[in-house]
Design a protein around this motif. Structure first.
Motif, PDB file in Angstrom:
ATOM      1  N   CYS A   2      -2.327   6.894  -0.934  1.00  0.00           N
ATOM      2  CA  CYS A   2      -3.706   6.488  -0.658  1.00  0.00           C
ATOM      3  C   CYS A   2      -4.544   7.747  -0.465  1.00  0.00           C
TER       4      CYS A   2
ATOM      5  N   HIS B 261       2.193   4.071  -0.284  1.00  0.00           N
ATOM      6  CA  HIS B 261       2.249   2.721   0.286  1.00  0.00           C
ATOM      7  C   HIS B 261       2.997   1.780  -0.642  1.00  0.00           C
TER       8      HIS B 261
ATOM      9  N   CYS C   2      -0.926   4.220   8.855  1.00  0.00           N
ATOM     10  CA  CYS C   2      -1.487   5.331   8.092  1.00  0.00           C
ATOM     11  C   CYS C   2      -2.936   5.572   8.507  1.00  0.00           C
TER      12      CYS C   2
ATOM     13  N   CYS D  22      -5.367   5.718   6.724  1.00  0.00           N
ATOM     14  CA  CYS D  22      -6.295   4.887   5.944  1.00  0.00           C
ATOM     15  C   CYS D  22      -6.452   3.508   6.568  1.00  0.00           C
TER      16      CYS D  22
HETATM   17 ZN    ZN Z   1      -2.692   5.072   3.686  1.00  0.00          ZN
END
Ligand code: ZN
Lengths: 143, 434
Positions: free
Chosen positions: B249, B256, B311, B313
């Protein structure tokens, strides 16, 4: 009778790298084997060394011991008189007798040049060349 | 567009695992009922679909090895009838036997969805233009990227591999923002661009590369990002699983793996015990929704670690951290998987050469080269150089047909190569700096 004109040549599989040929020549010399003629055929990464020596059995033995892959092949040697058309005449003689030349190489022998021939049928070639009036190298002339 | 599938991508770990259990149970049941192969395997290990009550129970299911794919060539692992299958891809197998992968319409949908989500997670969206410089055809890479790009709503340029100058020209002429290819090809593109006097950074709109299908290191990644002025995202997949499926990502910290698509286990290859979160081991992959050729607990051969840490993100789908090598001795040469066993297999068909061989892999410029040294059998030695050359060509042509890449062959004398059995490592000399 014509057997005495069949000459034993040694052939070795050889990696194309410096020093291989030198070590081969050295081991022959150390064993008192005299090399009369030499030819090298190359492919991409390997070569085949062909040599005419005075003691082919002994040469095969010592080279095999050194790890070379060695094979003895039968060839014939034509004494080439120094006159025009000699080579053409031999080629024509063999062609007429339906004999293929696998390969050929020459060396300077005592007095005259000798053409070494590997042919598809050695016995027939010997007869055809003698009949055409050429002179062949005999086995005893090597030693 | 930060998310492609908001509902699924934002699931919490507990929700992901709950969904995985449900999907695993359904998949195990379907396999037991409809796949003769898995029906027999499950009976062998005495586990019934209803025995799967917790996610950990996946470990009770039988594993699938590469040899199972070989032994069941071409279609014995397919589940639905032919009319439900809409596509085949073919990948190289381990022993000269290729693997045919089948897809239903839904398999293509899910595959595209998986990679479209991945693309979105790198920051891409509808206004991106993706130049797909992966191979199209039997290889699943090109079409996988292509379908995912379209699924995302981006614009796809199906450039395919090769003609590097033209690839660079496209980047200048069209608003290409992303390129999908192998990392080594990316370096080659950068080099050719430079030789053309083109700065990928200033003269094109290229922002990112989706790079995979061969192993590459952090230093190679840094080199690519530096030379091309792009962000390089690692991509993971395999034809047996569909094709390219997952990428890093925006955080560029692990790949992922969408929990609803795949269940990844990491085990100790020696003991078979499960590894802890973040611990390195052998990957085992179960595709949870595949229909046409679903593999249960597939031993894909890659070493990695899996992290469930949330994560940056915001996604909690687990991440494959660095892929650290292979369980077997598979090599990736110009993006193509090559197993030494394929070479061995072919040599059995050429009586003039021995079974001992050595593979030397190198990289000249940015192109991988492969040299195979084989020993001439003493009985096959002739002083006729043409015959020897013919043997050489026979091996080279045979390998080309099996491996799909050009191979240099070198004949050597018998007994000059290290014995294959004793030192497995010396069979392959990889001089490439990844
Ligand atoms: Zn991520």
């Amino acid at each position: 009778m014509s057997e005495r004109y069949i000459i034993e040549q040694i052939s070795m599989f050889c990696k194309n790298e410096p020093g291989r040929l030198a070590s081969m020549a050295r081991v022959l010399e150390e064993n008192g084997i005299n090399m009369l003629a030499l030819s090298i055929a190359e492919a991409n990464d390997f070569g085949v060394v062909r040599a005419l020596v005075d003691k082919s059995d002994r040469a095969k033995e010592v080279l095999t011991d050194m790890g070379f892959m060695v094979k003895v092949t039968e060839v014939i040697g034509v004494n080439m008189r120094d006159e025009p058309g000699g080579l053409t005449c031999i080629a024509t003689t063999l062609a007429d007798a339906d004999i293929n030349i696998d390969y050929a190489y020459a060396y300077s022998g005592k007095g005259a040049a000798v053409l070494i021939l590997r042919v598809s049928d050695t016995m027939v070639a010997v007869k055809a060349i003698l009949d055409a009036g050429h002179e062949l190298l005999s086995r005893d002339q090597l030693g | 567009m930060p998310f492609f599938n908001h509902a699924i991508e934002t699931l919490r770990r507990s929700e992901i695992e709950e969904m995985q259990l449900k999907l695993l149970r359904a998949q195990a049941r379907r396999m037991y009922e409809r796949s003769p192969f898995y029906h027999a395997r499950m009976r062998e290990v005495e586990v019934m679909p209803d025995d799967i009550t917790r996610l950990d129970d996946v470990r009770r299911l039988p594993t699938t090895k590469k040899t199972d794919l070989r032994d069941n060539y071409p279609d014995k692992l397919f589940v639905p009838p032919l009319e439900k299958i809409v596509r085949y891809h073919v990948s190289s197998g381990t022993t000269g036997q290729p693997t045919v992968v089948a897809y239903t319409r839904n398999d293509i949908e899910m595959w595209s969805e998986s990679l479209a989500r991945a693309f979105a997670s790198t920051g891409m969206g509808e206004s991106d233009v993706i130049q797909v410089a992966n191979g199209y055809g039997l290889f699943s890479g090109g079409m996988g990227m292509h379908y995912a790009g379209e699924k995302l709503g981006a614009t796809v340029l199906p450039a395919g591999t090769g003609n590097t100058r033209r690839q660079v020209q496209f980047m200048m002429d069209l608003p290409v923002t992303c390129i999908a290819c192998t990392p080594s090809y990316m370096l080659q593109i950068a080099e050719v661009a430079q030789s053309m006097g083109v700065s990928l950074q200033d003269d094109t709109r290229l922002e990112r590369g989706i790079l995979g299908a061969e192993p590459w290191s952090d230093s190679m990644k840094a080199k690519i990002e530096d030379e091309a002025g792009i962000k390089a995202y690692n991509c993971y997949g395999a034809s047996e699983l569909s094709g390219p499926l997952f990428t890093e990502c925006e955080a560029q910290d692990g790949i992922h793996v969408w929990g609803d698509m795949a269940l990844v286990e990491i085990i100790d290859p020696d003991t078979g015990e499960a590894c802890a979160d973040g611990e390195k081991g052998e990957m085992i992959v179960t595709m949870l929704q595949k229909e046409a050729m679903p593999l249960l607990r597939y031993r894909i051969g890659d070493m990695s670690s899996l992290s469930w840490d949330p994560c940056e993100c915001g996604r909690e789908h687990p991440r494959l951290m660095r892929l650290t090598g292979r369980v077997d001795d598979m090599m990736v040469i110009r993006g193509i998987n090559v197993f030494p066993s394929q070479v061995e297999h072919l040599l059995y068909e050429v009586p003039e050469v021995g079974k001992n061989f050595q593979i030397v892999v190198d990289r000249v410029g940015n192109l991988d080269t492969m040299l195979i040294k084989v020993e001439l059998e003493p009985e096959a030695f002739t002083d006729d150089i043409l015959k020897l050359r013919h043997i050489n060509r026979q091996v080279a042509d045979g390998l080309k047909a099996v491996l799909n890449i050009k191979v240099e062959v070198q004949l050597v004398g018998p007994g000059t190569l290290p014995k294959g059995e004793s030192e497995k490592a010396s069979r392959v000399i990889d001089k490439r700096v990844m």
